[in-house]
Design a protein around this motif. Structure first.
Motif, PDB file in Angstrom:
ATOM      1  N   PRO A  13       0.818  -1.219   0.000  1.00  0.00           N
ATOM      2  CA  PRO A  13       0.000   0.000   0.000  1.00  0.00           C
ATOM      3  C   PRO A  13       0.853   1.271   0.000  1.00  0.00           C
ATOM      4  CG  PRO A  13       0.121  -0.930   2.202  1.00  0.00           C
ATOM      5  CD  PRO A  13       0.822  -1.891   1.305  1.00  0.00           C
ATOM      6  N   HIS A  14       0.382   2.277  -0.731  1.00  0.00           N
ATOM      7  CA  HIS A  14       1.098   3.547  -0.755  1.00  0.00           C
ATOM      8  C   HIS A  14       0.869   4.291   0.556  1.00  0.00           C
ATOM      9  CE1 HIS A  14       0.846   3.115  -5.367  1.00  0.00           C
ATOM     10  NE2 HIS A  14       1.987   2.625  -4.914  1.00  0.00           N
ATOM     11  N   GLY A  15       1.791   5.207   0.871  1.00  0.00           N
ATOM     12  CA  GLY A  15       1.682   5.962   2.124  1.00  0.00           C
ATOM     13  C   GLY A  15       1.953   5.104   3.343  1.00  0.00           C
ATOM     14  N   LEU A  16       2.835   4.127   3.177  1.00  0.00           N
ATOM     15  CA  LEU A  16       3.046   3.173   4.261  1.00  0.00           C
ATOM     16  C   LEU A  16       4.009   3.694   5.331  1.00  0.00           C
ATOM     17  CD1 LEU A  16       2.383   0.278   5.149  1.00  0.00           C
ATOM     18  CD2 LEU A  16       4.355  -0.509   3.854  1.00  0.00           C
TER      19      LEU A  16
ATOM     20  N   PRO B  30      13.456   6.652   1.757  1.00  0.00           N
ATOM     21  CA  PRO B  30      14.060   7.938   2.153  1.00  0.00           C
ATOM     22  C   PRO B  30      13.401   9.163   1.516  1.00  0.00           C
ATOM     23  CG  PRO B  30      15.720   6.421   1.267  1.00  0.00           C
ATOM     24  CD  PRO B  30      14.395   5.781   1.057  1.00  0.00           C
ATOM     25  N   PHE B  31      12.591   8.985   0.476  1.00  0.00           N
ATOM     26  CA  PHE B  31      11.889  10.141  -0.100  1.00  0.00           C
ATOM     27  C   PHE B  31      10.850  10.690   0.877  1.00  0.00           C
ATOM     28  CE2 PHE B  31      12.662   8.318  -4.583  1.00  0.00           C
ATOM     29  CZ  PHE B  31      13.810   9.080  -4.744  1.00  0.00           C
ATOM     30  N   PHE B  32      10.395   9.845   1.808  1.00  0.00           N
ATOM     31  CA  PHE B  32       9.310  10.233   2.712  1.00  0.00           C
ATOM     32  C   PHE B  32       9.666  10.133   4.192  1.00  0.00           C
ATOM     33  CE2 PHE B  32       7.386   9.132  -1.266  1.00  0.00           C
ATOM     34  CZ  PHE B  32       6.362  10.046  -1.424  1.00  0.00           C
ATOM     35  N   ASP B  33      10.447   9.068   4.542  1.00  0.00           N
ATOM     36  CA  ASP B  33      10.656   8.771   5.952  1.00  0.00           C
ATOM     37  C   ASP B  33      11.275   9.933   6.713  1.00  0.00           C
ATOM     38  OD1 ASP B  33       9.613   6.241   5.626  1.00  0.00           O
ATOM     39  OD2 ASP B  33      11.545   5.413   5.002  1.00  0.00           O
ATOM     40  N   SER B  34      10.768  10.187   7.858  1.00  0.00           N
ATOM     41  CA  SER B  34      11.189  11.261   8.764  1.00  0.00           C
ATOM     42  C   SER B  34      11.442  12.589   8.051  1.00  0.00           C
ATOM     43  CB  SER B  34      12.407  10.832   9.610  1.00  0.00           C
ATOM     44  OG  SER B  34      13.265   9.991   8.909  1.00  0.00           O
ATOM     45  N   ARG B  35      10.548  12.917   7.153  1.00  0.00           N
ATOM     46  CA  ARG B  35      10.629  14.228   6.496  1.00  0.00           C
ATOM     47  C   ARG B  35       9.282  14.920   6.646  1.00  0.00           C
ATOM     48  NH1 ARG B  35      14.552  14.598   2.225  1.00  0.00           N
ATOM     49  NH2 ARG B  35      13.293  16.357   1.573  1.00  0.00           N
ATOM     50  N   ALA B  36       9.328  16.230   6.914  1.00  0.00           N
ATOM     51  CA  ALA B  36       8.080  16.993   7.029  1.00  0.00           C
ATOM     52  C   ALA B  36       7.406  17.067   5.665  1.00  0.00           C
ATOM     53  CB  ALA B  36       8.383  18.383   7.558  1.00  0.00           C
ATOM     54  N   THR B  37       8.227  17.358   4.618  1.00  0.00           N
ATOM     55  CA  THR B  37       7.678  17.345   3.257  1.00  0.00           C
ATOM     56  C   THR B  37       8.475  16.344   2.433  1.00  0.00           C
ATOM     57  OG1 THR B  37       9.167  19.163   2.748  1.00  0.00           O
ATOM     58  CG2 THR B  37       6.882  19.755   3.193  1.00  0.00           C
TER      59      THR B  37
ATOM     60  N   LYS C 110      10.544  14.482  -0.440  1.00  0.00           N
ATOM     61  CA  LYS C 110      11.580  14.999  -1.336  1.00  0.00           C
ATOM     62  C   LYS C 110      11.011  15.210  -2.750  1.00  0.00           C
ATOM     63  CE  LYS C 110      16.552  14.306  -1.611  1.00  0.00           C
ATOM     64  NZ  LYS C 110      17.643  13.391  -1.226  1.00  0.00           N
ATOM     65  N   PHE C 111      11.599  16.125  -3.493  1.00  0.00           N
ATOM     66  CA  PHE C 111      11.228  16.422  -4.889  1.00  0.00           C
ATOM     67  C   PHE C 111       9.747  16.774  -5.024  1.00  0.00           C
ATOM     68  CE2 PHE C 111      14.640  13.037  -5.684  1.00  0.00           C
ATOM     69  CZ  PHE C 111      15.660  13.961  -5.806  1.00  0.00           C
ATOM     70  N   GLY C 112       9.117  17.208  -3.925  1.00  0.00           N
ATOM     71  CA  GLY C 112       7.701  17.562  -3.999  1.00  0.00           C
ATOM     72  C   GLY C 112       6.793  16.374  -4.301  1.00  0.00           C
ATOM     73  N   LEU C 113       7.214  15.182  -3.951  1.00  0.00           N
ATOM     74  CA  LEU C 113       6.382  14.004  -4.243  1.00  0.00           C
ATOM     75  C   LEU C 113       5.119  14.027  -3.388  1.00  0.00           C
ATOM     76  CD1 LEU C 113       9.135  11.217  -4.393  1.00  0.00           C
ATOM     77  CD2 LEU C 113       8.150  12.529  -6.269  1.00  0.00           C
ATOM     78  N   GLN C 114       4.085  13.332  -3.924  1.00  0.00           N
ATOM     79  CA  GLN C 114       2.793  13.349  -3.243  1.00  0.00           C
ATOM     80  C   GLN C 114       2.738  12.335  -2.113  1.00  0.00           C
ATOM     81  OE1 GLN C 114      -0.458  12.454  -5.837  1.00  0.00           O
ATOM     82  NE2 GLN C 114      -0.471  14.547  -6.608  1.00  0.00           N
TER      83      GLN C 114
ATOM     84  N   ASN D  12       1.060   9.635  -0.088  1.00  0.00           N
ATOM     85  CA  ASN D  12       0.132   8.609  -0.575  1.00  0.00           C
ATOM     86  C   ASN D  12       0.160   8.386  -2.087  1.00  0.00           C
ATOM     87  OD1 ASN D  12      -0.854   8.226   2.086  1.00  0.00           O
ATOM     88  ND2 ASN D  12      -2.099  10.075   1.816  1.00  0.00           N
ATOM     89  N   GLY D  13       1.123   9.013  -2.772  1.00  0.00           N
ATOM     90  CA  GLY D  13       1.229   8.811  -4.219  1.00  0.00           C
ATOM     91  C   GLY D  13       1.965   7.523  -4.559  1.00  0.00           C
ATOM     92  N   VAL D  14       2.200   7.320  -5.850  1.00  0.00           N
ATOM     93  CA  VAL D  14       2.779   6.048  -6.308  1.00  0.00           C
ATOM     94  C   VAL D  14       4.194   5.800  -5.790  1.00  0.00           C
ATOM     95  CG1 VAL D  14       1.413   5.806  -8.407  1.00  0.00           C
ATOM     96  CG2 VAL D  14       3.545   7.126  -8.477  1.00  0.00           C
ATOM     97  N   HIS D  15       4.876   6.877  -5.358  1.00  0.00           N
ATOM     98  CA  HIS D  15       6.255   6.689  -4.883  1.00  0.00           C
ATOM     99  C   HIS D  15       6.333   6.474  -3.374  1.00  0.00           C
ATOM    100  CE1 HIS D  15       7.359   7.958  -8.867  1.00  0.00           C
ATOM    101  NE2 HIS D  15       6.779   9.125  -8.694  1.00  0.00           N
ATOM    102  N   SER D  16       5.190   6.427  -2.717  1.00  0.00           N
ATOM    103  CA  SER D  16       5.193   6.520  -1.253  1.00  0.00           C
ATOM    104  C   SER D  16       5.078   5.179  -0.521  1.00  0.00           C
ATOM    105  CB  SER D  16       4.045   7.418  -0.803  1.00  0.00           C
ATOM    106  OG  SER D  16       2.811   6.773  -1.064  1.00  0.00           O
TER     107      SER D  16
END
Ligand SMILES: *[C@@H]1O[C@H](CO)[C@@H](O)[C@H](O)[C@H]1NC(C)=O
Ligand SMILES: *[C@@H]1O[C@H](CO)[C@@H](O)[C@H](O)[C@H]1NC(C)=O
Ligand SMILES: *[C@@H]1O[C@H](CO)[C@@H](O)[C@H](O)[C@H]1NC(C)=O
Ligand SMILES: *[C@@H]1O[C@H](CO)[C@@H](O)[C@H](O)[C@H]1NC(C)=O
Length: 649
Positions: A369-372, A378-385, A387-391, A393-397
């Motif tokens: 599942p996305h947004g896991l 590392p694009f999402f983990d422990s980051r307020a926003t 990386k690269f403005g990714l969404q 819950n999007g496909v990269h999450s």
């Protein structure tokens, strides 16, 4: 009169204009990880009529099947052989990506985007699927020992601080005018270019990619067509992908895309027209016995000879006895498809060599599942926003595969792994329209033993006299003889016997030279041990041979040991990942800071071990100093724990 002149002028202008448009060659940027079949593809391109197709620049994909220092010098040598020292070549770069996602200039592409921060040091999240030793990086870096034996050498070679970076070469080539990009390695370099220079996107007319698998069904591990009834297909038979060592967790990915799925996503979704030559097509064009034999009989140019010898070693050292069924034309076939479609400008989806079909594709970069947010991404983990403005819950999450045996990918009770990182997947809504090669076209000449049309084109191209090698090693070095230099030890009383264990960094080589200067009556170097898990890659063993040759000490045996640290899995970069790939790190030690080029080549070099009898794992289990290979313990572990092919046998 005036009117007549005007008409004449218009006519001349018209012919001039369109004549010129037609006469202009298609400019190509070739991005490659310099694996053997990339060399076939490159040479195929170089053999084309230069008024039609012109390789403009080459950038090296440094996070896939070869190491940068060895790869770039291999390319320089191939270009020199072909008399093409004019083609610019880019590799590496010291730039990084800031924590907020700002991409600085000259990111070297040594790491997949997901691991890239401010240095050239980082993890081998995807690249661990590629073995560091024989059959993997070691073989590719040395081209199975053939590069040094066969290729003439010119003046160009890697020189620290003067070597153009991959991004520089791309920027120059793409900003100079309309261009076509051919990708036969990971997509990191092009993705970085597209993310940093969106305004130059319009200059890229088309992208051709060898990579991925869409509806492919791997023949690997399957039973032969007319096999005995006792044959049990392996669990990998029929998989989409071809990761071999990683297939148990991810049956969907193919190497080129898997080495940087996020980069491939950027390339696919860039809006630039893209043609994909995936495993679907390449699985239908094996190097079969008939083709091999025909190649053996048709090698009238030096470059054809180089390509054939390469293929011959690969066949003789193939890991099992099904080379003819499991070695395919990958990049070379993609080059054929690209050339055919470029020549056929008015109808690019008609191809001479492949059946083509439009599909809506995307590249899977993370698993559902996305947004896991489970610590794998590392694009999402422990980051307020992100990386690269990714969404969010999007496909990269979703979960991003962390290692080959990632427990996330192996759900208990299910035989097949579930990870899809790097899968070029059909998707109607979020997919992009891609022209996909689905099948190699048959040779219409039914009399011919070569049953694929591209086989003929490939052999013709390599053997035609135009654009042939300008240099040949024998003619370049007419007085060169491969003579071992060994001192005479008559009447000498030897001193302390010493075994020198080193990692081939520059400091170690200086220490070696120092030890060699001490009289043998005091210190008698009995042997040198090197590993491929330190400050240089295994293929750098050739520099050790050359230094010994310079010192007149070809009598000292050199043994190559392990490629990974003791106690770590054999596909891994634990600990060695602390060493930078770029400046001052591996690229410099692998080339002795550019100086290795000037050493006289020793007759001793890394040689891919070929068993005199039939190739088998057993034959490889030899020990130092008889042959330079793994110790048998590692080898046995390899066979037992990891390799999928034991299942089919
Ligand atoms: C190469 O292509 C040009 C332009 O299409 C053509 O005029 C020329 O004859 C070709 N050369 C060869 C050797 O086929
Ligand atoms: C990222 O950080 C750098 C340096 O701190 C800054 O110059 C740049 O403007 C930042 N970019 C964004 C998009 O916030
Ligand atoms: C290389 O050149 C030498 C001397 O000109 C020639 O005898 C030899 O056949 C050439 N080798 C190949 C493989 O073309
Ligand atoms: C691709 O997607 C578009 C729009 O989503 C759709 O109209 C088209 O039929 C799809 N093409 C294929 C080959 O599936």
């Amino acid at each position: 009169m005036e009117q007549w002149r005007l008409l004449l002028f218009l006519f001349v202008a018209f012919v001039g204009f369109f004549g010129e448009v037609d006469a202009k060659p298609r400019r190509i940027l070739f991005d490659t990880d310099v694996n053997s079949d990339d060399i076939y593809a490159l040479i195929y391109f170089l053999k084309q009529n230069r008024s039609e197709i012109e390789i403009e620049a080459i950038s090296i994909s440094a996070n896939a099947f070869s190491n940068a220092g060895h790869a770039v010098n291999h390319i320089y040598d191939v270009l020199h052989m072909m008399g093409r020292d004019d083609i610019s070549v880019g590799v590496g770069g010291e730039g990084g990506i800031l924590p907020n996602g700002t991409i600085l200039a000259n990111v070297g592409g040594y790491l997949p985007l997901i691991e890239q921060d401010m240095s050239t040091t980082g993890n081998c999240r995807y690249r661990q699927a590629i073995y560091r030793g024989e059959g993997g990086l070691l073989s590719v870096d040395t081209n199975y020992g053939l590069r040094r034996k066969f290729l003439p050498m010119g003046d160009r070679h890697y020189i620290p601080l003067r070597q153009p970076t991959a991004q520089n070469v791309m920027i120059n080539a793409i900003s100079a005018g309309p261009i076509t990009v051919f990708l036969s390695g990971s997509h990191t370099n092009l993705a970085i270019f597209l993310m940093t220079h969106p305004h130059l996107k319009q200059n890229i007319e088309h992208i051709y990619v060898m990579g991925g698998g869409v509806r492919s069904k791997s023949p690997f591990g399957c039973c032969p067509e007319h096999s005995a009834t006792s044959c049990q297909p392996s669990q990998f038979c029929g998989d989409t992908g071809n990761l071999y060592t990683g297939q148990a967790s991810n049956p969907y990915a193919e190497f080129n895309i898997f080495t940087d799925p996020f980069a491939a996503y950027q390339v696919f979704h860039s809006g630039i027209p893209l043609t994909l030559v995936p495993l679907d097509a390449t699985n239908t064009i094996p190097i079969n016995k008939d083709f091999f034999t025909a190649f053996q009989q048709h090698r009238s140019t030096y470059e054809a000879e180089y390509c054939f010898q390469m293929l011959n070693i690969i066949r003789d050292t193939w890991f099992d006895d099904s080379f003819y069924e499991s070695y395919f034309m990958w990049d070379s076939f993609a080059a054929g498809v690209a050339v055919s479609s470029m020549k056929n400008q008015h109808c690019e989806d008609e191809n001479e060599f492949a059946e083509m079909e439009y599909m809506n594709l995307t590249v899977v970069t993370s698993n559902k599942p996305h947004g896991l947010y489970d610590g794998s991404n590392p694009f999402f983990d422990s980051r307020a926003t992100p990386k690269f403005g990714l969404q969010k819950n999007g496909v990269h999450s979703g979960h991003v595969q962390t290692e080959l045996h990632d427990p996330f990918c192996r759900v208990d009770g299910i035989e097949k792994g579930i990870c899809q990182d790097g899968y070029t997947k059909e998707e109607d809504g979020a997919g992009v329209r891609v022209l996909v090669a689905t099948k190699a076209k048959l040779n219409p000449d039914k009399q011919s033993i070569l049953d694929r049309k591209f086989y003929i084109s490939f052999l013709n191209a390599l053997n035609q006299p135009q654009q042939s090698a300008q240099f040949n090693r024998t003619s370049q070095l007419p007085y060169h003889q491969e003579i071992l230099r060994k001192p005479s030890y008559k009447h000498k009383v030897f001193g302390k016997p010493v075994v020198f264990d080193m990692d081939m960094s520059v400091g170690d080589l200086v220490a070696l030279i120092y030890l060699l200067k001490v009289p043998v009556e005091e210190i008698n170097i009995k042997g040198i041990l090197v590993n491929g898990n330190g400050w240089a890659n295994a293929a750098t063993i050739d520099i050790v041979y050359d230094v010994l040759h310079m010192m007149g000490r070809d009598d000292i045996p050199v043994g190559l040991g392990s490629f990974t640290a003791l106690g770590t899995p054999f596909l891994n970069c634990k600990y060695v990942n602390a060493i930078p790939h770029g400046s001052g790190g591996l690229i410099d030690s692998d080339t002795l800071f550019g100086l290795a080029h000037n050493l006289q080549q020793s007759p001793r070099r890394y040689r891919h071990f070929v068993s005199a009898t039939k190739f088998s794992f057993h034959a490889l289990a030899c020990n130092f100093p008889k042959c330079h290979y793994l110790d048998s313990g590692t080898l046995l572990k390899m066979i037992d724990n990891h390799l999928p092919w034991k299942f089919g046998r």
